[in-house]
Motif scaffolding. Structure first.
Motif, PDB file in Angstrom:
ATOM      1  N   GLU A 334       0.854  -1.204   0.000  1.00 46.14           N
ATOM      2  CA  GLU A 334       0.000   0.000   0.000  1.00 46.14           C
ATOM      3  C   GLU A 334       0.888   1.251   0.000  1.00 46.14           C
ATOM      4  N   ALA A 335       1.005   1.895  -1.161  1.00 51.65           N
ATOM      5  CA  ALA A 335       1.964   2.996  -1.274  1.00 51.65           C
ATOM      6  C   ALA A 335       1.596   4.202  -0.407  1.00 51.65           C
ATOM      7  N   ASN A 336       0.308   4.504  -0.298  1.00 50.31           N
ATOM      8  CA  ASN A 336      -0.066   5.744   0.399  1.00 50.31           C
ATOM      9  C   ASN A 336      -0.659   5.542   1.786  1.00 50.31           C
ATOM     10  N   ILE A 337      -0.499   4.328   2.302  1.00 46.38           N
ATOM     11  CA  ILE A 337      -1.009   4.061   3.649  1.00 46.38           C
ATOM     12  C   ILE A 337       0.159   3.711   4.559  1.00 46.38           C
ATOM     13  N   ILE A 338       0.200   4.370   5.694  1.00 49.63           N
ATOM     14  CA  ILE A 338       1.261   4.098   6.673  1.00 49.63           C
ATOM     15  C   ILE A 338       0.609   3.368   7.838  1.00 49.63           C
ATOM     16  N   PHE A 339       1.102   2.170   8.137  1.00 46.22           N
ATOM     17  CA  PHE A 339       0.524   1.395   9.231  1.00 46.22           C
ATOM     18  C   PHE A 339       1.414   1.532  10.466  1.00 46.22           C
ATOM     19  N   GLY A 340       0.806   1.768  11.635  1.00 46.96           N
ATOM     20  CA  GLY A 340       1.628   1.877  12.848  1.00 46.96           C
ATOM     21  C   GLY A 340       0.807   1.717  14.099  1.00 46.96           C
ATOM     22  N   GLY A 341       1.496   1.428  15.215  1.00 43.09           N
ATOM     23  CA  GLY A 341       0.805   1.280  16.497  1.00 43.09           C
ATOM     24  C   GLY A 341       0.445  -0.161  16.793  1.00 43.09           C
ATOM     25  N   ARG A 342      -0.090  -0.371  17.978  1.00 41.57           N
ATOM     26  CA  ARG A 342      -0.260  -1.730  18.506  1.00 41.57           C
ATOM     27  C   ARG A 342      -1.248  -2.591  17.706  1.00 41.57           C
ATOM     28  N   LEU A 343      -2.289  -1.963  17.130  1.00 39.52           N
ATOM     29  CA  LEU A 343      -3.313  -2.745  16.426  1.00 39.52           C
ATOM     30  C   LEU A 343      -2.914  -3.017  14.982  1.00 39.52           C
ATOM     31  N   ALA A 344      -2.281  -2.059  14.347  1.00 42.02           N
ATOM     32  CA  ALA A 344      -1.876  -2.234  12.952  1.00 42.02           C
ATOM     33  C   ALA A 344      -0.647  -3.133  12.850  1.00 42.02           C
ATOM     34  N   GLU A 345       0.161  -3.145  13.913  1.00 39.75           N
ATOM     35  CA  GLU A 345       1.370  -3.979  13.868  1.00 39.75           C
ATOM     36  C   GLU A 345       1.183  -5.268  14.649  1.00 39.75           C
ATOM     37  N   TYR A 346      -0.009  -5.459  15.196  1.00 40.44           N
ATOM     38  CA  TYR A 346      -0.374  -6.657  15.951  1.00 40.44           C
ATOM     39  C   TYR A 346       0.748  -7.062  16.916  1.00 40.44           C
ATOM     40  N   ARG A 347       1.086  -6.105  17.809  1.00 44.88           N
ATOM     41  CA  ARG A 347       2.112  -6.428  18.804  1.00 44.88           C
ATOM     42  C   ARG A 347       1.870  -5.613  20.059  1.00 44.88           C
ATOM     43  N   TYR A 348       2.338  -6.154  21.175  1.00 42.22           N
ATOM     44  CA  TYR A 348       2.240  -5.393  22.410  1.00 42.22           C
ATOM     45  C   TYR A 348       3.367  -4.370  22.412  1.00 42.22           C
ATOM     46  N   TYR A 349       2.995  -3.127  22.594  1.00 42.58           N
ATOM     47  CA  TYR A 349       3.973  -2.052  22.692  1.00 42.58           C
ATOM     48  C   TYR A 349       3.806  -1.380  24.042  1.00 42.58           C
ATOM     49  N   ASP A 350       4.893  -1.141  24.784  1.00 43.31           N
ATOM     50  CA  ASP A 350       4.808  -0.210  25.902  1.00 43.31           C
ATOM     51  C   ASP A 350       4.744   1.203  25.328  1.00 43.31           C
ATOM     52  N   MET A 351       4.357   2.171  26.173  1.00 45.48           N
ATOM     53  CA  MET A 351       4.201   3.537  25.657  1.00 45.48           C
ATOM     54  C   MET A 351       5.492   4.096  25.056  1.00 45.48           C
ATOM     55  N   HIS A 352       6.620   3.877  25.760  1.00 50.30           N
ATOM     56  CA  HIS A 352       7.872   4.446  25.237  1.00 50.30           C
ATOM     57  C   HIS A 352       8.224   3.807  23.896  1.00 50.30           C
ATOM     58  N   GLN A 353       7.823   2.528  23.740  1.00 47.75           N
ATOM     59  CA  GLN A 353       8.147   1.840  22.484  1.00 47.75           C
ATOM     60  C   GLN A 353       7.287   2.349  21.336  1.00 47.75           C
ATOM     61  N   VAL A 354       6.004   2.604  21.635  1.00 49.06           N
ATOM     62  CA  VAL A 354       5.141   3.060  20.537  1.00 49.06           C
ATOM     63  C   VAL A 354       5.532   4.491  20.126  1.00 49.06           C
ATOM     64  N   ILE A 355       5.982   5.280  21.097  1.00 47.15           N
ATOM     65  CA  ILE A 355       6.458   6.632  20.767  1.00 47.15           C
ATOM     66  C   ILE A 355       7.721   6.524  19.905  1.00 47.15           C
ATOM     67  N   GLY A 356       8.633   5.648  20.315  1.00 49.52           N
ATOM     68  CA  GLY A 356       9.874   5.436  19.556  1.00 49.52           C
ATOM     69  C   GLY A 356       9.556   4.987  18.130  1.00 49.52           C
ATOM     70  N   SER A 357       8.580   4.096  18.022  1.00 51.83           N
ATOM     71  CA  SER A 357       8.228   3.567  16.709  1.00 51.83           C
ATOM     72  C   SER A 357       7.609   4.668  15.831  1.00 51.83           C
ATOM     73  N   ALA A 358       6.769   5.519  16.420  1.00 58.34           N
ATOM     74  CA  ALA A 358       6.165   6.614  15.645  1.00 58.34           C
ATOM     75  C   ALA A 358       7.244   7.603  15.192  1.00 58.34           C
ATOM     76  N   LEU A 359       8.189   7.905  16.086  1.00 57.73           N
ATOM     77  CA  LEU A 359       9.250   8.855  15.716  1.00 57.73           C
ATOM     78  C   LEU A 359      10.111   8.297  14.573  1.00 57.73           C
ATOM     79  N   LYS A 360      10.348   6.990  14.633  1.00 57.66           N
ATOM     80  CA  LYS A 360      11.141   6.359  13.576  1.00 57.66           C
ATOM     81  C   LYS A 360      10.388   6.411  12.236  1.00 57.66           C
ATOM     82  N   LYS A 361       9.096   6.120  12.314  1.00 61.27           N
ATOM     83  CA  LYS A 361       8.277   6.150  11.090  1.00 61.27           C
ATOM     84  C   LYS A 361       8.264   7.561  10.487  1.00 61.27           C
ATOM     85  N   VAL A 362       8.191   8.566  11.355  1.00 53.44           N
ATOM     86  CA  VAL A 362       8.206   9.958  10.887  1.00 53.44           C
ATOM     87  C   VAL A 362       9.482  10.211  10.075  1.00 53.44           C
TER      88      VAL A 362
END
Ligand code: FAD
Length: 370
Positions: A334-362
């Motif tokens: 999907e070229a124009n869709i960015i998937f992220g976060g606990r539900l789209a990545e089907y994984r348990y994320y702690d808060m600091h991890q999901v923030i880290g993951s969003a910053l990396k995606k940015v």
């Protein structure tokens, strides 16, 4: 040119961090969420001036100074240190397993005595190759700790007997030979002063947010107004459950307001016996050292997840992991869709991890669009 650079589906931490960073570089974002509030699972509801963690107790902890400074740039964090207690048949034990716990269990006072006791207990229940969670736990910490502090709690959490759970669920059981009740080993931890909504409000300041809007009710509309979609909802739903339904474990919360000043003297008390149906009681005011005249407690009951109720913990077994991989392959196309976060990545994320993951995606997206 479309009206928005990004329509972000989900006002949880992933969506909020993404929107905030994109706003900083002049991108126009619209955040939508199907819930009545922002914040996703970190949302706090105010009851009697107490911030109630609506979707379960949330304690922020990280070893990453950059993430700590990042969250503190939106709201100051207090010095809350997570030191839960376990209540087993009316007796209290400190967690995580440390010298206080060993003293409460066996009366031992020195690390040497505690180590000897654990060695004896492990030797008495030793299995060559642990075949299930019970054998795994016994081989790591022995009978007393397992029976009093692990067995009932784990069985309630997973809704299955420990003998029927795979050994890999418990990789290690940290034991600490100091009198230290701090649950986390991380350098930084705390709770936002004034609650998590302050953090979310800070992240989403100046960004258009529409609540009670479900992305799936009009997908073509969102695609027509945005250059790109950031999707933080369920990935299987996004692809219309083409490969099946990804499974979760869920929770049911019962919250009560009590006319007492202090109910249990601690924010988190785990109930480790099988006979008590809930796994823990949270007394929210203690996260912020509250002095309110009343209190609010929440009993947390693990439960089966069925479509329609809130999905909390992904079941990362072989069947679900393979199904997720198939969805991920579609997502990658999907070229124009960015998937992220606990539900789209089907994984348990702690808060600091999901923030880290969003910053990396940015950073990845900036490299493409700038
Ligand atoms: P979410 O917070 O779930 O946000 C996703 C948002 O998307 C939701 O608001 C949802 O309504 C919205 N959405 C989904 N589908 C749609 C749609 N179709 N249309 C519109 N909107 C949609 N982490 C810690 O670090 N410390 C803790 O102590 C801790 N405790 C936890 C306790 C529990 C019980 C649980 C379940 C998690 C805990 N976490 C903790 C993890 C923390 O909750 C997550 O890291 C964080 O909430 C993930 O953020 P997210 O944005 O990925 O997802």
């Amino acid at each position: 040119m479309k009206q928005y650079d990004f329509v972000i589906v989900g006002a949880g931490l992933f969506g909020a961090v993404f929107a905030c960073e994109m706003k900083k570089i002049g991108k126009k974002c619209l955040v939508i969420d199907k819930r009545k509030h922002k914040g996703g699972n970190v949302y706090c509801e105010e009851i009697d001036d107490i911030n109630v963690h609506k979707y379960g107790a949330h304690i922020f902890h990280t070893n990453d100074k950059k993430i700590w400074d990042y969250v503190n740039s939106f709201v100051q964090f207090n010095r809350y240190t997570n030191s839960p207690l376990a209540n087993y048949k009316g007796k209290l034990y400190n967690l995580p397993f440390n010298m206080n716990t060993f003293y409460q269990l066996w009366g031992v006072k020195t690390p040497e005595e505690a180590k000897r006791k654990i060695r004896e207990q492990v030797a008495a229940s030793f299995e060559n190759e642990p075949k299930n969670l019970e054998q795994q736990a016994l081989s790591l910490v022995g009978e007393d700790i397992y029976n009093i502090l692990i067995k009932g709690y784990t069985e309630k959490q997973w809704g299955r007997k420990a003998e029927d759970l795979p050994a890999f669920i418990i990789k290690r059981l940290p034991v600490r030979f100091t009198f230290d009740n701090n649950y986390f080993d991380d350098k930084y931890q705390g709770i936002p002063i004034g609650g998590y909504n302050k953090l979310i409000d800070g992240l989403l300041q100046g960004i258009e947010v529409r609540l009670e809007v479900d992305y799936f009710e009009d997908r073509p509309h969102w695609a027509s107004i945005a250059e790109r979609i950031v999707f933080t909802g369920k990935i299987d739903q996004f692809f219309e459950y083409k490969f099946g339904i990804l499974e979760y474990r869920s929770l049911h919360f019962e919250t009560e307001r009590l006319e007492v000043e202090n109910y249990q003297g601690n924010a988190v008390v785990n109930y480790t016996e099988a006979e008590v149906p809930y796994t823990r009681i949270i007394e929210h005011k203690h996260f912020e050292f509250g002095r309110q005249p009343n209190t609010v407690i929440t009993k947390e009951y693990p439960c089966e997840w069925t479509p329609g109720i809130e999905p909390y913990y992904p079941i990362n077994d072989e069947k679900n992991s393979n199904m997720f991989k198939q969805y991920q392959q579609l997502a990658d196309k999907e070229a124009n869709i960015i998937f992220g976060g606990r539900l789209a990545e089907y994984r348990y994320y702690d808060m600091h991890q999901v923030i880290g993951s969003a910053l990396k995606k940015v950073e990845t997206i900036k490299a493409i669009i700038l």
